[in-house]
Design an enzyme around this catalytic site. Structure first.
Site, PDB file in Angstrom:
ATOM      1  N   GLU A 165      45.041  31.833  49.486  1.00 36.36           N
ATOM      2  CA  GLU A 165      44.050  32.549  48.709  1.00 36.36           C
ATOM      3  C   GLU A 165      44.263  32.121  47.440  1.00 36.36           C
ATOM      4  OE1 GLU A 165      43.843  36.999  48.585  1.00 36.36           O
ATOM      5  OE2 GLU A 165      45.170  36.908  50.284  1.00 36.36           O
ATOM      6  N   HIS A 187      38.033  36.604  44.779  1.00 36.40           N
ATOM      7  CA  HIS A 187      39.481  35.798  45.399  1.00 36.40           C
ATOM      8  C   HIS A 187      38.743  35.433  46.831  1.00 36.40           C
ATOM      9  CE1 HIS A 187      39.447  39.852  47.172  1.00 36.40           C
ATOM     10  NE2 HIS A 187      40.194  39.582  48.120  1.00 36.40           N
ATOM     11  N   HIS A 224      39.227  34.983  51.119  1.00 36.79           N
ATOM     12  CA  HIS A 224      39.631  35.232  52.346  1.00 36.79           C
ATOM     13  C   HIS A 224      39.917  34.014  53.339  1.00 36.79           C
ATOM     14  CE1 HIS A 224      38.989  39.945  51.956  1.00 36.79           C
ATOM     15  NE2 HIS A 224      39.899  39.370  51.190  1.00 36.79           N
ATOM     16  N   ASP A 237      42.315  45.274  48.518  1.00 36.64           N
ATOM     17  CA  ASP A 237      41.206  45.137  47.598  1.00 36.64           C
ATOM     18  C   ASP A 237      40.584  46.173  46.950  1.00 36.64           C
ATOM     19  OD1 ASP A 237      41.634  42.185  48.218  1.00 36.64           O
ATOM     20  OD2 ASP A 237      39.857  42.299  49.544  1.00 36.64           O
TER      21      ASP A 237
HETATM   22 ZN   LIG Z   1      40.940  40.458  49.718  1.00 34.09          ZN
END
Ligand SMILES: [Zn+2]
Length: 123
Positions: free
Chosen positions: A25, A71, A73, A84
């Site tokens: 990530e 961000h 995934h 999150d």
């Molecule tokens: Zn996430």
């Protein structure tokens, strides 16, 4: 500050970051200028696997132009995780999730409470 949209160039960069970080990530903070999200700050540290955006909270700078976060995934599920939803309210109002395979349409924006938000892309 009312956020009107996100700069297309920045969105393309975020998709690239997702692709380059895969299968890990990335997490970045987003900044607005005159109501348009157009800058990012990478958070320090390497994140390997899992869904660890919330772990980076302590490293965040205090910034009045902070608009939100982005961000990736790597599993391609473009939807906020429980972690999150805890992280979002601490880092601004709008949160982008970029998902595998990181094509132009493989992202969504969410508000701090985890609901989808129709973010305009500004060229
Ligand atoms: Zn996430």
């Amino acid at each position: 500050m009312n956020i009107r949209g996100i700069r297309q160039e920045l969105l393309i960069l975020l998709l690239e970051l997702g692709r380059n970080s895969h299968p890990n990530e990335f997490v970045a903070l987003l900044r607005e200028r005159d109501g348009i999200i157009e800058e990012l700050d990478m958070l320090p540290g390497t994140i390997t696997g899992g869904d660890s955006a919330s772990l980076l909270f302590d490293m965040m700078p205090l910034d009045t132009h902070l608009a939100g976060s982005a961000h990736s995934h790597p599993n391609g599920v473009i939807r906020p995780s429980n972690a999150d939803v805890k992280f979002f309210p601490r880092s601004g109002r709008y949160h982008l999730i970029i998902g595998y395979p990181y094509r132009e349409s493989d992202w969504k924006c969410f508000t701090a409470d985890g609901n989808p938000h129709d973010m305009e892309v500004i060229a």
